[in-house]
Motif scaffolding. Structure first.
Motif, PDB file in Angstrom:
ATOM      1  N   UNK B  53      23.410   6.065  60.211  1.00 27.89           N
ATOM      2  CA  UNK B  53      23.145   7.018  59.166  1.00 27.89           C
ATOM      3  C   UNK B  53      23.234   8.413  60.014  1.00 27.89           C
ATOM      4  N   UNK B  54      23.905   9.267  59.548  1.00 23.95           N
ATOM      5  CA  UNK B  54      24.016  10.605  59.756  1.00 23.95           C
ATOM      6  C   UNK B  54      24.320  11.445  58.642  1.00 23.95           C
ATOM      7  N   UNK B  55      24.391  12.919  58.980  1.00 29.03           N
ATOM      8  CA  UNK B  55      24.532  13.877  57.819  1.00 29.03           C
ATOM      9  C   UNK B  55      25.979  13.768  57.368  1.00 29.03           C
ATOM     10  N   UNK B  56      26.165  13.887  56.102  1.00 25.57           N
ATOM     11  CA  UNK B  56      27.455  14.038  55.480  1.00 25.57           C
ATOM     12  C   UNK B  56      28.303  15.699  56.048  1.00 25.57           C
ATOM     13  N   UNK B  57      29.339  15.301  56.721  1.00 25.36           N
ATOM     14  CA  UNK B  57      30.013  16.479  57.211  1.00 25.36           C
ATOM     15  C   UNK B  57      29.932  17.821  56.215  1.00 25.36           C
TER      16      UNK B  57
END
Lengths: 197, 197
Positions: B53-57
Protein backbone atom coordinates in the motif's frame (compact mmCIF):
# COMPACT_ATOMS: atom_id res chain seq x y z
CA UNK A 1 -13.29 -0.27 -3.27
CA UNK A 2 -10.56 -1.01 -0.69
CA UNK A 3 -7.25 -2.24 -2.11
CA UNK A 4 -7.09 -6.05 -1.81
CA UNK A 5 -4.60 -6.14 1.07
CA UNK A 6 -6.52 -3.62 3.18
CA UNK A 7 -9.73 -5.59 2.52
CA UNK A 8 -8.06 -8.82 3.69
CA UNK A 9 -6.78 -7.12 6.81
CA UNK A 10 -10.22 -5.70 7.63
CA UNK A 11 -11.72 -9.19 7.17
CA UNK A 12 -9.05 -10.66 9.43
CA UNK A 13 -9.75 -8.26 12.26
CA UNK A 14 -13.44 -9.10 11.93
CA UNK A 15 -12.66 -12.73 12.83
CA UNK A 16 -11.93 -11.54 16.37
CA UNK A 17 -14.74 -11.46 18.93
CA UNK A 18 -16.31 -8.06 19.56
CA UNK A 19 -14.75 -6.44 16.49
CA UNK A 20 -17.21 -5.14 13.91
CA UNK A 21 -16.77 -3.48 10.53
CA UNK A 22 -15.93 0.01 11.82
CA UNK A 23 -13.40 -1.08 14.43
CA UNK A 24 -11.82 -3.51 11.95
CA UNK A 25 -11.36 -0.66 9.47
CA UNK A 26 -9.89 1.61 12.12
CA UNK A 27 -7.45 -1.10 13.24
CA UNK A 28 -6.49 -2.02 9.66
CA UNK A 29 -5.57 1.59 8.87
CA UNK A 30 -3.60 1.85 12.09
CA UNK A 31 -1.43 -1.09 10.98
CA UNK A 32 -0.16 1.18 8.20
CA UNK A 33 1.23 3.56 10.83
CA UNK A 34 3.35 0.92 12.59
CA UNK A 35 7.13 0.62 12.28
CA UNK A 36 8.54 -2.17 10.12
CA UNK A 37 9.73 -4.21 13.13
CA UNK A 38 6.35 -3.90 14.79
CA UNK A 39 4.70 -5.15 11.61
CA UNK A 40 6.92 -8.21 11.38
CA UNK A 41 6.61 -8.99 15.08
CA UNK A 42 2.82 -8.74 14.80
CA UNK A 43 2.66 -10.88 11.68
CA UNK A 44 5.10 -13.47 13.06
CA UNK A 45 3.50 -13.74 16.48
CA UNK A 46 0.08 -14.49 14.99
CA UNK A 47 1.59 -17.35 13.00
CA UNK A 48 3.78 -18.58 15.85
CA UNK A 49 1.19 -18.56 18.56
CA UNK A 50 -0.86 -21.22 16.80
CA UNK A 51 2.21 -23.31 15.91
CA UNK A 52 3.89 -23.24 19.30
CA UNK A 53 1.12 -23.08 21.86
CA UNK A 54 -0.55 -26.26 23.13
CA UNK A 55 -1.94 -27.63 26.38
CA UNK A 56 0.31 -28.57 29.29
CA UNK A 57 0.53 -32.38 29.46
CA UNK A 58 -0.36 -32.25 33.12
CA UNK A 59 -2.91 -29.48 33.71
CA UNK A 60 -4.02 -28.19 30.25
CA UNK A 61 -2.75 -24.63 30.77
CA UNK A 62 -1.63 -23.26 27.40
CA UNK A 63 2.15 -23.36 27.12
CA UNK A 64 4.98 -23.53 24.59
CA UNK A 65 6.73 -26.22 26.62
CA UNK A 66 5.85 -29.80 27.55
CA UNK A 67 4.82 -28.65 31.02
CA UNK A 68 3.49 -25.18 31.86
CA UNK A 69 5.33 -22.76 34.12
CA UNK A 70 3.28 -23.85 37.15
CA UNK A 71 3.69 -27.61 36.70
CA UNK A 72 7.39 -26.97 36.04
CA UNK A 73 7.81 -25.13 39.33
CA UNK A 74 8.83 -27.50 42.17
CA UNK A 75 8.07 -24.87 44.84
CA UNK A 76 4.31 -24.92 44.21
CA UNK A 77 2.10 -26.46 46.88
CA UNK A 78 0.98 -29.76 45.38
CA UNK A 79 -1.64 -30.36 48.07
CA UNK A 80 -4.09 -27.79 46.75
CA UNK A 81 -5.63 -27.77 43.27
CA UNK A 82 -7.48 -24.87 41.70
CA UNK A 83 -9.83 -26.01 38.92
CA UNK A 84 -10.62 -23.31 36.34
CA UNK A 85 -12.67 -23.07 33.16
CA UNK A 86 -9.94 -21.72 30.84
CA UNK A 87 -6.27 -20.79 30.64
CA UNK A 88 -7.08 -17.10 30.99
CA UNK A 89 -8.19 -17.78 34.57
CA UNK A 90 -4.77 -19.26 35.38
CA UNK A 91 -3.02 -16.06 34.26
CA UNK A 92 -5.59 -13.99 36.16
CA UNK A 93 -4.78 -15.78 39.42
CA UNK A 94 -1.05 -15.73 38.73
CA UNK A 95 -1.13 -11.97 38.27
CA UNK A 96 -2.71 -11.69 41.71
CA UNK A 97 0.14 -13.85 42.96
CA UNK A 98 -1.62 -15.02 46.12
CA UNK A 99 -2.35 -18.64 45.13
CA UNK A 100 0.60 -21.01 45.37
CA UNK A 101 -1.01 -24.37 44.58
CA UNK A 102 -1.51 -26.15 41.27
CA UNK A 103 -4.10 -25.60 38.55
CA UNK A 104 -6.23 -27.73 36.31
CA UNK A 105 -7.86 -26.19 33.24
CA UNK A 106 -11.15 -27.69 32.01
CA UNK A 107 -12.41 -27.29 28.43
CA UNK A 108 -15.12 -24.88 29.60
CA UNK A 109 -18.13 -25.59 31.80
CA UNK A 110 -21.06 -28.02 31.63
CA UNK A 111 -23.99 -26.30 29.89
CA UNK A 112 -26.96 -28.54 29.06
CA UNK A 113 -28.61 -25.58 27.29
CA UNK A 114 -25.71 -25.28 24.86
CA UNK A 115 -25.34 -29.06 24.58
CA UNK A 116 -22.05 -29.12 26.49
CA UNK A 117 -22.09 -32.32 28.56
CA UNK A 118 -19.74 -33.55 31.32
CA UNK A 119 -17.80 -35.69 28.81
CA UNK A 120 -17.08 -32.59 26.66
CA UNK A 121 -15.05 -30.62 29.19
CA UNK A 122 -12.19 -33.04 29.81
CA UNK A 123 -13.31 -34.29 33.22
CA UNK A 124 -11.65 -37.71 32.91
CA UNK A 125 -8.19 -36.15 32.76
CA UNK A 126 -9.01 -34.15 35.90
CA UNK A 127 -10.38 -37.22 37.74
CA UNK A 128 -7.34 -39.32 36.74
CA UNK A 129 -5.12 -36.61 38.14
CA UNK A 130 -7.08 -36.35 41.39
CA UNK A 131 -6.83 -40.13 41.80
CA UNK A 132 -3.09 -40.12 41.20
CA UNK A 133 -1.97 -37.02 43.09
CA UNK A 134 -2.89 -36.62 46.75
CA UNK A 135 -4.65 -33.27 46.92
CA UNK A 136 -6.01 -32.14 50.28
CA UNK A 137 -8.18 -29.39 48.87
CA UNK A 138 -9.78 -28.68 45.52
CA UNK A 139 -11.02 -25.16 44.79
CA UNK A 140 -13.56 -24.62 42.03
CA UNK A 141 -12.81 -21.17 40.62
CA UNK A 142 -15.53 -20.93 37.97
CA UNK A 143 -17.48 -17.83 37.08
CA UNK A 144 -20.58 -17.49 39.30
CA UNK A 145 -23.27 -18.73 36.90
CA UNK A 146 -25.59 -21.68 36.40
CA UNK A 147 -22.87 -23.38 34.33
CA UNK A 148 -20.25 -22.80 37.01
CA UNK A 149 -22.57 -24.08 39.74
CA UNK A 150 -23.60 -27.15 37.69
CA UNK A 151 -20.01 -28.08 36.91
CA UNK A 152 -18.89 -27.68 40.52
CA UNK A 153 -21.76 -29.77 41.89
CA UNK A 154 -21.26 -32.48 39.24
CA UNK A 155 -17.58 -32.93 40.10
CA UNK A 156 -18.24 -32.68 43.85
CA UNK A 157 -20.70 -35.58 43.54
CA UNK A 158 -18.06 -37.77 41.88
CA UNK A 159 -15.48 -36.95 44.55
CA UNK A 160 -17.96 -37.50 47.42
CA UNK A 161 -16.31 -40.63 48.81
CA UNK A 162 -12.81 -39.19 48.85
CA UNK A 163 -11.75 -37.27 51.91
CA UNK A 164 -10.83 -34.10 50.06
CA UNK A 165 -11.92 -30.65 51.15
CA UNK A 166 -13.88 -29.09 48.31
CA UNK A 167 -14.37 -25.31 48.15
CA UNK A 168 -15.52 -22.63 45.77
CA UNK A 169 -14.73 -18.91 45.48
CA UNK A 170 -16.80 -16.63 47.71
CA UNK A 171 -19.55 -14.71 45.97
CA UNK A 172 -21.00 -11.44 47.19
CA UNK A 173 -20.93 -7.68 46.85
CA UNK A 174 -17.79 -6.60 44.94
CA UNK A 175 -15.48 -4.33 46.95
CA UNK A 176 -16.12 -0.72 46.07
CA UNK A 177 -19.46 -1.37 44.39
CA UNK A 178 -22.42 0.94 44.85
CA UNK A 179 -25.14 -1.02 46.64
CA UNK A 180 -27.82 0.19 44.24
CA UNK A 181 -25.99 -1.35 41.27
CA UNK A 182 -25.53 -4.81 42.81
CA UNK A 183 -27.85 -7.29 41.08
CA UNK A 184 -30.38 -9.16 43.17
CA UNK A 185 -28.82 -12.64 42.78
CA UNK A 186 -25.51 -11.33 44.09
CA UNK A 187 -27.21 -9.53 46.96
CA UNK A 188 -29.15 -12.70 47.84
CA UNK A 189 -25.87 -14.65 47.95
CA UNK A 190 -24.24 -11.91 50.02
CA UNK A 191 -26.98 -12.14 52.63
CA UNK A 192 -26.99 -15.95 52.69
CA UNK A 193 -23.21 -16.11 53.05
CA UNK A 194 -22.96 -13.24 55.54
CA UNK A 195 -19.98 -13.27 57.90
CA UNK A 196 -19.69 -12.58 61.63
CA UNK A 197 -17.63 -9.50 62.36
CA UNK B 1 4.42 -15.89 33.01
CA UNK B 2 2.87 -15.95 29.53
CA UNK B 3 4.57 -18.21 26.98
CA UNK B 4 6.85 -16.11 24.74
CA UNK B 5 4.62 -16.22 21.66
CA UNK B 6 1.47 -15.19 23.55
CA UNK B 7 3.43 -12.35 25.19
CA UNK B 8 4.61 -11.10 21.78
CA UNK B 9 1.09 -11.25 20.44
CA UNK B 10 -0.29 -9.29 23.41
CA UNK B 11 2.46 -6.67 22.90
CA UNK B 12 1.60 -6.47 19.20
CA UNK B 13 -2.07 -5.81 19.83
CA UNK B 14 -1.09 -3.09 22.28
CA UNK B 15 0.60 -1.19 19.42
CA UNK B 16 -2.87 -0.47 18.05
CA UNK B 17 -4.70 2.69 19.14
CA UNK B 18 -7.33 2.24 21.83
CA UNK B 19 -6.18 -1.27 22.76
CA UNK B 20 -4.98 -1.69 26.34
CA UNK B 21 -3.58 -4.64 28.28
CA UNK B 22 -6.91 -6.41 28.94
CA UNK B 23 -8.26 -6.13 25.41
CA UNK B 24 -4.88 -7.16 23.99
CA UNK B 25 -4.94 -10.30 26.13
CA UNK B 26 -8.50 -11.12 25.13
CA UNK B 27 -7.66 -10.68 21.44
CA UNK B 28 -4.43 -12.69 21.72
CA UNK B 29 -6.27 -15.64 23.23
CA UNK B 30 -8.96 -15.42 20.58
CA UNK B 31 -6.30 -15.84 17.88
CA UNK B 32 -5.80 -19.36 19.25
CA UNK B 33 -9.41 -20.17 18.39
CA UNK B 34 -9.08 -19.24 14.69
CA UNK B 35 -8.86 -21.75 11.84
CA UNK B 36 -5.48 -22.32 10.20
CA UNK B 37 -6.44 -20.45 7.00
CA UNK B 38 -7.71 -17.50 9.01
CA UNK B 39 -4.42 -17.39 10.89
CA UNK B 40 -2.33 -17.34 7.73
CA UNK B 41 -4.57 -14.77 6.05
CA UNK B 42 -4.32 -12.55 9.13
CA UNK B 43 -0.56 -12.92 9.40
CA UNK B 44 -0.02 -12.43 5.65
CA UNK B 45 -2.30 -9.43 5.32
CA UNK B 46 -0.51 -7.55 8.09
CA UNK B 47 2.79 -8.04 6.28
CA UNK B 48 1.36 -7.35 2.82
CA UNK B 49 -0.53 -4.21 3.66
CA UNK B 50 2.66 -2.33 4.52
CA UNK B 51 4.55 -3.72 1.50
CA UNK B 52 1.88 -3.08 -1.13
CA UNK B 53 0.00 0.00 0.00
CA UNK B 54 1.22 3.47 -0.93
CA UNK B 55 -0.21 6.83 -1.93
CA UNK B 56 -1.90 7.38 -5.28
CA UNK B 57 0.49 9.39 -7.52
CA UNK B 58 -2.32 11.83 -8.29
CA UNK B 59 -4.45 12.30 -5.17
CA UNK B 60 -2.64 10.56 -2.23
CA UNK B 61 -5.45 8.06 -1.54
CA UNK B 62 -3.88 4.81 -0.29
CA UNK B 63 -3.82 2.22 -3.06
CA UNK B 64 -1.95 -0.89 -4.24
CA UNK B 65 -1.79 0.47 -7.78
CA UNK B 66 -0.07 3.49 -9.37
CA UNK B 67 -3.39 5.35 -9.42
CA UNK B 68 -6.23 4.79 -6.95
CA UNK B 69 -9.64 3.45 -7.99
CA UNK B 70 -11.08 6.98 -8.24
CA UNK B 71 -8.28 8.50 -10.33
CA UNK B 72 -8.41 5.37 -12.50
CA UNK B 73 -12.12 5.82 -13.20
CA UNK B 74 -12.75 7.93 -16.37
CA UNK B 75 -16.45 8.39 -15.50
CA UNK B 76 -15.74 10.55 -12.43
CA UNK B 77 -16.61 14.24 -12.67
CA UNK B 78 -13.25 15.99 -12.97
CA UNK B 79 -14.71 19.45 -12.39
CA UNK B 80 -15.30 18.98 -8.68
CA UNK B 81 -12.61 18.18 -6.10
CA UNK B 82 -13.24 17.01 -2.55
CA UNK B 83 -10.26 17.73 -0.26
CA UNK B 84 -10.08 15.44 2.78
CA UNK B 85 -7.74 15.01 5.74
CA UNK B 86 -7.05 11.27 5.34
CA UNK B 87 -7.71 8.23 3.16
CA UNK B 88 -10.37 6.96 5.54
CA UNK B 89 -12.54 9.92 4.57
CA UNK B 90 -12.34 8.88 0.91
CA UNK B 91 -13.72 5.43 1.72
CA UNK B 92 -16.37 6.98 3.96
CA UNK B 93 -17.67 9.12 1.10
CA UNK B 94 -17.38 6.27 -1.40
CA UNK B 95 -19.54 4.06 0.81
CA UNK B 96 -22.21 6.74 0.77
CA UNK B 97 -21.89 6.67 -3.01
CA UNK B 98 -23.36 10.13 -3.59
CA UNK B 99 -20.21 12.04 -4.53
CA UNK B 100 -18.98 11.50 -8.08
CA UNK B 101 -16.10 13.96 -8.31
CA UNK B 102 -12.41 13.53 -7.54
CA UNK B 103 -10.59 13.54 -4.19
CA UNK B 104 -7.39 14.93 -2.80
CA UNK B 105 -6.00 13.57 0.47
CA UNK B 106 -3.92 15.90 2.65
CA UNK B 107 -1.43 14.65 5.26
CA UNK B 108 -3.73 15.74 8.08
CA UNK B 109 -4.76 19.25 9.06
CA UNK B 110 -2.88 22.40 10.06
CA UNK B 111 -2.55 22.50 13.85
CA UNK B 112 -0.27 25.21 15.26
CA UNK B 113 -0.80 23.78 18.76
CA UNK B 114 0.67 20.42 17.72
CA UNK B 115 3.32 22.09 15.58
CA UNK B 116 1.75 20.98 12.29
CA UNK B 117 2.31 23.82 9.84
CA UNK B 118 0.94 24.40 6.33
CA UNK B 119 4.11 22.95 4.76
CA UNK B 120 3.65 19.68 6.70
CA UNK B 121 0.34 18.58 5.19
CA UNK B 122 1.29 18.32 1.52
CA UNK B 123 -0.35 21.53 0.34
CA UNK B 124 2.04 22.12 -2.57
CA UNK B 125 0.92 18.92 -4.31
CA UNK B 126 -2.70 20.03 -3.91
CA UNK B 127 -2.00 23.53 -5.24
CA UNK B 128 -0.02 22.15 -8.21
CA UNK B 129 -2.98 19.96 -9.03
CA UNK B 130 -5.47 22.80 -8.74
CA UNK B 131 -3.31 24.91 -11.06
CA UNK B 132 -3.08 22.12 -13.64
CA UNK B 133 -6.60 20.68 -13.60
CA UNK B 134 -9.55 22.98 -14.20
CA UNK B 135 -11.80 22.42 -11.19
CA UNK B 136 -14.98 24.45 -10.94
CA UNK B 137 -15.63 23.64 -7.30
CA UNK B 138 -13.48 22.58 -4.38
CA UNK B 139 -15.18 21.11 -1.30
CA UNK B 140 -13.33 21.05 2.02
CA UNK B 141 -14.57 17.95 3.82
CA UNK B 142 -12.61 18.22 7.06
CA UNK B 143 -13.88 17.40 10.50
CA UNK B 144 -15.60 20.40 12.10
CA UNK B 145 -12.84 21.59 14.45
CA UNK B 146 -10.41 24.44 14.85
CA UNK B 147 -7.88 22.49 12.77
CA UNK B 148 -10.42 21.87 10.01
CA UNK B 149 -11.48 25.49 9.97
CA UNK B 150 -7.88 26.76 9.97
CA UNK B 151 -6.86 24.50 7.11
CA UNK B 152 -9.90 25.43 5.01
CA UNK B 153 -9.40 29.16 5.52
CA UNK B 154 -5.67 28.90 4.80
CA UNK B 155 -6.22 27.19 1.46
CA UNK B 156 -9.15 29.46 0.56
CA UNK B 157 -6.89 32.48 1.03
CA UNK B 158 -4.33 31.07 -1.44
CA UNK B 159 -7.01 30.33 -4.04
CA UNK B 160 -8.66 33.74 -3.62
CA UNK B 161 -7.72 35.05 -7.05
CA UNK B 162 -8.91 32.00 -8.97
CA UNK B 163 -12.54 31.85 -9.99
CA UNK B 164 -13.27 28.55 -8.26
CA UNK B 165 -16.31 27.99 -6.07
CA UNK B 166 -15.09 26.95 -2.61
CA UNK B 167 -17.43 25.15 -0.22
CA UNK B 168 -17.35 23.20 3.02
CA UNK B 169 -19.62 20.52 4.48
CA UNK B 170 -22.70 21.79 6.32
CA UNK B 171 -22.51 21.65 10.10
CA UNK B 172 -25.52 21.43 12.41
CA UNK B 173 -27.70 19.19 14.49
CA UNK B 174 -27.17 15.53 13.45
CA UNK B 175 -30.27 13.80 12.10
CA UNK B 176 -31.94 11.78 14.85
CA UNK B 177 -30.03 13.48 17.68
CA UNK B 178 -31.70 14.39 20.96
CA UNK B 179 -31.61 18.17 21.26
CA UNK B 180 -30.42 18.02 24.87
CA UNK B 181 -27.28 16.09 23.85
CA UNK B 182 -26.22 18.49 21.09
CA UNK B 183 -23.17 20.49 22.19
CA UNK B 184 -23.38 24.26 22.28
CA UNK B 185 -20.92 24.93 19.43
CA UNK B 186 -22.96 22.72 17.12
CA UNK B 187 -26.20 24.37 18.20
CA UNK B 188 -24.67 27.81 17.65
CA UNK B 189 -23.68 26.80 14.11
CA UNK B 190 -27.13 25.30 13.49
CA UNK B 191 -28.81 28.58 14.40
CA UNK B 192 -26.36 30.70 12.39
CA UNK B 193 -26.78 28.48 9.30
CA UNK B 194 -30.56 28.06 9.66
CA UNK B 195 -32.50 27.34 6.46
CA UNK B 196 -35.82 28.68 5.16
CA UNK B 197 -38.48 26.02 4.92
Amino acid sequence: MYPESIKNLVESFKYLPGIGEKTAERLAFSILELEDEQISMFSESIKEVKEKIHKCKECNTLTDDELCFVCNDPTRDSKILCVVEDTKSVFLFEKLGMFHGKYHVLDGLISPLEGINPEDIGLSKLLDRINKEKFEEIIFAFKPSIEGETTALYIKKILEDMSIRITRLASGVPIGADMEYVDSLTLERAIKDRKDI
